[in-house]
Design an enzyme around this catalytic site. Sequence first.
Site, PDB file in Angstrom:
ATOM      1  N   ALA A   1       0.679  -1.627  -0.354  1.00 46.68           N
ATOM      2  CA  ALA A   1       0.066  -0.022   0.503  1.00 46.68           C
ATOM      3  C   ALA A   1       0.717   1.172   0.418  1.00 46.68           C
ATOM      4  O   ALA A   1       0.760   2.152  -0.540  1.00 46.68           O
ATOM      5  CB  ALA A   1      -1.120   0.247   0.824  1.00 46.68           C
TER       6      ALA A   1
ATOM      7  N   ALA B   1       4.729 -16.590 -10.937  1.00 48.18           N
ATOM      8  CA  ALA B   1       3.937 -16.330  -9.856  1.00 48.18           C
ATOM      9  C   ALA B   1       2.368 -15.876  -9.855  1.00 48.18           C
ATOM     10  O   ALA B   1       1.794 -15.857  -9.081  1.00 48.18           O
ATOM     11  CB  ALA B   1       4.742 -15.044  -9.279  1.00 48.18           C
TER      12      ALA B   1
ATOM     13  N   TYR C   1       8.347 -14.144 -13.143  1.00 49.18           N
ATOM     14  CA  TYR C   1       7.164 -12.930 -12.467  1.00 49.18           C
ATOM     15  C   TYR C   1       5.509 -14.085 -13.009  1.00 49.18           C
ATOM     16  O   TYR C   1       4.826 -13.895 -12.352  1.00 49.18           O
ATOM     17  CB  TYR C   1       7.699 -11.801 -13.275  1.00 49.18           C
ATOM     18  CG  TYR C   1       6.401 -11.084 -12.427  1.00 49.18           C
ATOM     19  CD1 TYR C   1       5.724 -10.110 -11.517  1.00 49.18           C
ATOM     20  CD2 TYR C   1       5.661 -10.445 -13.823  1.00 49.18           C
ATOM     21  CE1 TYR C   1       5.200  -9.292 -11.210  1.00 49.18           C
ATOM     22  CE2 TYR C   1       5.026  -9.239 -13.732  1.00 49.18           C
ATOM     23  CZ  TYR C   1       4.428  -8.586 -12.403  1.00 49.18           C
ATOM     24  OH  TYR C   1       4.216  -7.548 -11.989  1.00 49.18           O
TER      25      TYR C   1
ATOM     26  N   ARG D   1       3.275   2.338  -2.296  1.00 46.21           N
ATOM     27  CA  ARG D   1       3.080   3.025  -3.566  1.00 46.21           C
ATOM     28  C   ARG D   1       2.591   2.595  -4.266  1.00 46.21           C
ATOM     29  O   ARG D   1       1.718   1.289  -4.245  1.00 46.21           O
ATOM     30  CB  ARG D   1       4.374   3.019  -3.855  1.00 46.21           C
ATOM     31  CG  ARG D   1       6.175   3.909  -2.950  1.00 46.21           C
ATOM     32  CD  ARG D   1       7.226   3.396  -3.525  1.00 46.21           C
ATOM     33  NE  ARG D   1       8.347   1.926  -3.008  1.00 46.21           N
ATOM     34  CZ  ARG D   1       8.250   0.923  -3.970  1.00 46.21           C
ATOM     35  NH1 ARG D   1       8.043   1.345  -4.912  1.00 46.21           N
ATOM     36  NH2 ARG D   1       8.431  -0.007  -3.853  1.00 46.21           N
TER      37      ARG D   1
HETATM   38  P1  NAP Z   1       5.132  -1.134  -7.100  1.00 47.73           P
HETATM   39  O1  NAP Z   1       5.198   0.835  -7.036  1.00 47.73           O
HETATM   40  O2  NAP Z   1       6.596  -1.427  -7.337  1.00 47.73           O
HETATM   41  O3  NAP Z   1       5.706  -0.531  -5.366  1.00 47.73           O
HETATM   42  C1  NAP Z   1       5.013  -2.821  -4.682  1.00 47.73           C
HETATM   43  C2  NAP Z   1       4.653  -2.117  -3.456  1.00 47.73           C
HETATM   44  O4  NAP Z   1       4.842  -3.563  -2.724  1.00 47.73           O
HETATM   45  C3  NAP Z   1       5.243  -1.267  -2.670  1.00 47.73           C
HETATM   46  O5  NAP Z   1       4.580  -0.069  -1.687  1.00 47.73           O
HETATM   47  C4  NAP Z   1       6.517  -2.164  -1.747  1.00 47.73           C
HETATM   48  O6  NAP Z   1       6.663  -1.796  -0.148  1.00 47.73           O
HETATM   49  C5  NAP Z   1       5.718  -3.559  -2.168  1.00 47.73           C
HETATM   50  N1  NAP Z   1       6.258  -4.366  -1.115  1.00 47.73           N
HETATM   51  C6  NAP Z   1       7.329  -5.208  -2.376  1.00 47.73           C
HETATM   52  N2  NAP Z   1       7.974  -6.005  -1.835  1.00 47.73           N
HETATM   53  C7  NAP Z   1       7.205  -5.944  -0.650  1.00 47.73           C
HETATM   54  C8  NAP Z   1       7.551  -7.384   0.953  1.00 47.73           C
HETATM   55  N3  NAP Z   1       9.363  -8.208   0.321  1.00 47.73           N
HETATM   56  N4  NAP Z   1       6.834  -6.912   1.760  1.00 47.73           N
HETATM   57  C9  NAP Z   1       6.094  -6.313   2.235  1.00 47.73           C
HETATM   58  N5  NAP Z   1       5.399  -4.783   0.549  1.00 47.73           N
HETATM   59  C10 NAP Z   1       5.999  -4.886  -0.234  1.00 47.73           C
HETATM   60  O7  NAP Z   1       4.568  -2.083  -7.444  1.00 47.73           O
HETATM   61  P2  NAP Z   1       3.488  -0.980  -8.231  1.00 47.73           P
HETATM   62  O8  NAP Z   1       3.325  -1.024  -9.728  1.00 47.73           O
HETATM   63  O9  NAP Z   1       2.036  -0.911  -7.668  1.00 47.73           O
HETATM   64  O10 NAP Z   1       2.769  -3.042  -8.160  1.00 47.73           O
HETATM   65  C11 NAP Z   1       1.579  -3.549  -7.829  1.00 47.73           C
HETATM   66  C12 NAP Z   1       1.224  -4.817  -7.740  1.00 47.73           C
HETATM   67  O11 NAP Z   1       0.393  -4.599  -8.937  1.00 47.73           O
HETATM   68  C13 NAP Z   1       1.939  -5.704  -7.978  1.00 47.73           C
HETATM   69  O12 NAP Z   1       1.251  -7.295  -7.909  1.00 47.73           O
HETATM   70  C14 NAP Z   1       2.710  -5.914  -9.457  1.00 47.73           C
HETATM   71  O13 NAP Z   1       3.041  -6.854  -9.818  1.00 47.73           O
HETATM   72  C15 NAP Z   1       1.442  -5.781 -10.270  1.00 47.73           C
HETATM   73  N6  NAP Z   1       1.321  -5.352 -11.653  1.00 47.73           N
HETATM   74  C16 NAP Z   1       1.574  -4.136 -12.001  1.00 47.73           C
HETATM   75  C17 NAP Z   1       1.806  -3.869 -13.120  1.00 47.73           C
HETATM   76  C18 NAP Z   1       2.245  -2.285 -13.202  1.00 47.73           C
HETATM   77  O14 NAP Z   1       2.184  -2.103 -14.454  1.00 47.73           O
HETATM   78  N7  NAP Z   1       2.502  -1.614 -12.354  1.00 47.73           N
HETATM   79  C19 NAP Z   1       0.967  -4.355 -13.775  1.00 47.73           C
HETATM   80  C20 NAP Z   1       0.126  -6.087 -13.551  1.00 47.73           C
HETATM   81  C21 NAP Z   1       0.453  -5.964 -12.376  1.00 47.73           C
HETATM   82  P3  NAP Z   1       7.589  -0.076   0.137  1.00 47.73           P
HETATM   83  O15 NAP Z   1       6.692   0.912  -0.102  1.00 47.73           O
HETATM   84  O16 NAP Z   1       7.814  -0.182   0.890  1.00 47.73           O
HETATM   85  O17 NAP Z   1       9.144  -0.545  -1.274  1.00 47.73           O
END
Ligand code: NAP
Length: 248
Positions: A15, A159, A156, A17
Amino acid sequence: MSLTFDNKVALVTGAGRGIGRAIADSLGKAGVTVICVSYSESSCGAAAQAIVDAGGKAVAKAVDVSDVTSVAKASEELLDEYENVDILVNNAGITKDSLLFRMTEEDWTSVIDTNLNSCFYWVKGLARPMTRKRWGRIINISSVSGIMGNAGQTNYAAAKAGMIGFTKSLAKELAGRNITVNCVAPGFIKTDMTAKMAEAALDKVLPMIPLKRMGESSDIANMVAYLASEEANYITGQVFTVDGGMAM
Ligand code: NAP
């Protein structure tokens, strides 16, 4: 249409970012008490504070979701405080991309642990009280990579595809207790995760998106809010792609 949430408590992982932050914000605005989980204290702290500043209810909890012991401990502490978490959004995720022959075992394992195993840990930690309450929503954030595959992302994609199988099986197990379990599979969304992508890689991706643009975190948050609401009470075991038409 306004969505209905009666005194619900939600836990959103990742949550701090991006997509998770947008999900937490939208649930907070809808009156849900939001437990913001992320890896670092500062990022989930800022997310929870923003919800409180906007007049909502939120707390922060820094937890490494890839660590079974940390998730079990956090779940116990939270259930002592809240009795029940009604809405669980498994959103935290990481990428460690490389072609298979260059991928290290560490890159494989950490991506599976953070994206997939974390879902198992949180459900084990939080779902039992949902079964007693006969109400629950579990929403897992997968990816179009898990549906279509993507070169450089065997870890990825495995998963994210695993999350889909997990969702469908769990939906069948928990349906009798009025708990719905669904997946949202985002396409390319503007966040820190995609900001790391090279310009050249993005130039290749955009022509594959019929809507010809990347999505916003709010596009995913809107779908999650709907699935978490009372209005979605007859939807379970489904995967909703929010991807500008990419995976159709
Ligand atoms: P992001 O901006 O990189 O943010 C990731 C978040 O996950 C951050 O708050 C981070 O914590 C947290 N996190 C990572 N590893 C963690 C751990 N071991 N324990 C606790 N928290 C952890 O990612 P996003 O783009 O918003 O993606 C969110 C989800 O959507 C992910 O599952 C991603 O695979 C999926 N997704 C994203 C996209 C895309 O285009 N962005 C596309 C498909 C799927 P910190 O803030 O403390 O670092």
